[in-house]
Design a protein around this motif. Structure first.
Motif, PDB file in Angstrom:
ATOM      1  N   UNK A 105      -3.516   3.678 -11.174  1.00  0.00           N
ATOM      2  CA  UNK A 105      -2.610   2.793 -10.458  1.00  0.00           C
ATOM      3  C   UNK A 105      -1.277   3.478 -10.281  1.00  0.00           C
ATOM      4  N   UNK A 106      -0.466   2.883  -9.476  1.00  0.00           N
ATOM      5  CA  UNK A 106       0.860   3.422  -9.208  1.00  0.00           C
ATOM      6  C   UNK A 106       1.842   2.536  -9.955  1.00  0.00           C
ATOM      7  N   UNK A 107       2.750   3.180 -10.615  1.00  0.00           N
ATOM      8  CA  UNK A 107       3.686   2.432 -11.431  1.00  0.00           C
ATOM      9  C   UNK A 107       5.094   2.711 -10.928  1.00  0.00           C
ATOM     10  N   UNK A 108       5.900   1.688 -10.803  1.00  0.00           N
ATOM     11  CA  UNK A 108       7.263   1.927 -10.334  1.00  0.00           C
ATOM     12  C   UNK A 108       8.165   0.789 -10.783  1.00  0.00           C
ATOM     13  N   UNK A 109       9.439   1.053 -10.782  1.00  0.00           N
ATOM     14  CA  UNK A 109      10.403   0.012 -11.119  1.00  0.00           C
ATOM     15  C   UNK A 109      11.129  -0.382  -9.846  1.00  0.00           C
ATOM     16  N   UNK A 110      11.029  -1.653  -9.502  1.00  0.00           N
ATOM     17  CA  UNK A 110      11.735  -2.153  -8.327  1.00  0.00           C
ATOM     18  C   UNK A 110      12.956  -2.911  -8.804  1.00  0.00           C
ATOM     19  N   UNK A 111      14.042  -2.775  -8.077  1.00  0.00           N
ATOM     20  CA  UNK A 111      15.264  -3.499  -8.448  1.00  0.00           C
ATOM     21  C   UNK A 111      15.529  -4.559  -7.399  1.00  0.00           C
ATOM     22  N   UNK A 112      15.736  -5.760  -7.878  1.00  0.00           N
ATOM     23  CA  UNK A 112      15.938  -6.886  -6.966  1.00  0.00           C
ATOM     24  C   UNK A 112      17.430  -7.094  -6.763  1.00  0.00           C
ATOM     25  N   UNK A 113      17.861  -7.030  -5.504  1.00  0.00           N
ATOM     26  CA  UNK A 113      19.278  -7.212  -5.173  1.00  0.00           C
ATOM     27  C   UNK A 113      19.467  -8.552  -4.469  1.00  0.00           C
ATOM     28  N   UNK A 127       0.477  -1.360  -9.559  1.00  0.00           N
ATOM     29  CA  UNK A 127      -0.463  -1.813  -8.521  1.00  0.00           C
ATOM     30  C   UNK A 127      -1.469  -0.696  -8.221  1.00  0.00           C
ATOM     31  N   UNK A 128      -2.610  -1.046  -7.636  1.00  0.00           N
ATOM     32  CA  UNK A 128      -3.576   0.003  -7.276  1.00  0.00           C
ATOM     33  C   UNK A 128      -2.930   1.014  -6.333  1.00  0.00           C
ATOM     34  N   UNK A 129      -3.336   2.262  -6.470  1.00  0.00           N
ATOM     35  CA  UNK A 129      -2.735   3.327  -5.654  1.00  0.00           C
ATOM     36  C   UNK A 129      -2.947   3.110  -4.163  1.00  0.00           C
ATOM     37  N   UNK A 130      -3.991   2.359  -3.803  1.00  0.00           N
ATOM     38  CA  UNK A 130      -4.264   2.171  -2.376  1.00  0.00           C
ATOM     39  C   UNK A 130      -3.625   0.890  -1.841  1.00  0.00           C
ATOM     40  N   UNK A 131      -2.798   0.236  -2.645  1.00  0.00           N
ATOM     41  CA  UNK A 131      -2.159  -1.004  -2.195  1.00  0.00           C
ATOM     42  C   UNK A 131      -1.119  -0.711  -1.116  1.00  0.00           C
ATOM     43  N   UNK A 132      -0.836  -1.728  -0.306  1.00  0.00           N
ATOM     44  CA  UNK A 132       0.213  -1.594   0.708  1.00  0.00           C
ATOM     45  C   UNK A 132       1.521  -2.160   0.157  1.00  0.00           C
ATOM     46  N   UNK A 133       2.600  -1.861   0.852  1.00  0.00           N
ATOM     47  CA  UNK A 133       3.913  -2.400   0.488  1.00  0.00           C
ATOM     48  C   UNK A 133       3.854  -3.934   0.502  1.00  0.00           C
ATOM     49  N   UNK A 134       3.110  -4.481   1.458  1.00  0.00           N
ATOM     50  CA  UNK A 134       2.972  -5.923   1.561  1.00  0.00           C
ATOM     51  C   UNK A 134       2.405  -6.527   0.269  1.00  0.00           C
ATOM     52  N   UNK A 135       1.343  -5.912  -0.249  1.00  0.00           N
ATOM     53  CA  UNK A 135       0.705  -6.379  -1.486  1.00  0.00           C
ATOM     54  C   UNK A 135       1.704  -6.271  -2.642  1.00  0.00           C
TER      55      UNK A 135
END
Length: 202
Positions: A105-113, A127-135
């Motif tokens: 999977x792809x792991x990342x930290x998103x910051x909510x502004x 999220x799965x590596x093949x997920x879209x930004x929408x997902x």
């Protein structure tokens, strides 16, 4: 070079507080990944398969940039001996899911502004590596409190300047965070929604 012939005392540190030794363990240098995480898991009372290890870089005197892959299943000796130098430190982090699953999977930290461009929260997403930004944004929406339009967008900023806005159909595979790059999520303002735009804006 053989200070750690069979048995060695290893400093175990949490990845988020890398300068503090959480505890030390007496381990055998021929132990494989599963043995090392089992020993740590026992010590911290956490499922072994959910513990991820990162090796020490003697060059940076800090954790290495990427975790040790479970599939490399190297021995403890290999984890401690790197680039011709010995270290006596291993870092660990506890995940909510088994490490083997997370590796696909792809792991990342998103910051909510918020609308005042102030950072409200940091959310670690997996999220799965093949997920879209929408997902990704749909998942993200479940984890933050949305007050406005509830429509989100994802922006990459570098040193606070917007570099790129991602399309919902793009793959998460292209998201990167390192150095001064921040992945920022914000709610689209009501005035920007298509139904609220007047002809003058188009």
């Amino acid at each position: 070079g053989n200070y750690c012939v069979n048995r060695c005392t290893v400093k175990i540190c949490k990845l988020e507080t890398p300068k503090e030794v959480a505890f030390t363990l007496d381990l055998m240098e021929n132990m494989v990944y599963a043995d090392v995480v089992a020993a740590i898991g026992k010590q911290i009372n956490h499922p072994a398969e959910n513990i991820r290890l990162t090796a020490h870089s003697t060059y940076l005197d800090a954790p290495r940039q990427t975790p040790i892959k479970t599939t490399d299943a190297r021995t403890l000796r290999d984890m401690l001996f790197f680039a011709n130098s010995w270290s006596d430190t291993v870092y660990f982090e506890t995940l909510d899911a088994p490490v083997a699953e997370v590796e696909n999977k792809k792991e990342m930290t998103l910051r909510f502004f918020n609308e005042h461009v102030q950072e409200e929260s940091k959310v670690k997403m997996i999220v799965p590596r093949n997920a879209t930004i929408n997902v990704l944004l749909q998942e993200f929406a479940l984890r933050v409190e949305l007050k406005g339009t509830r429509q989100l967008r994802l922006i990459e900023t570098f040193n606070g300047k917007v570099q790129k806005q991602f399309k919902p159909t793009e793959s998460v595979e292209w998201l990167h965070e390192y150095g001064h790059i921040v992945l920022r999520v914000e709610e689209v303002g009501a005035e920007e929604l298509p139904e609220n735009r007047t002809d003058d804006d188009r």
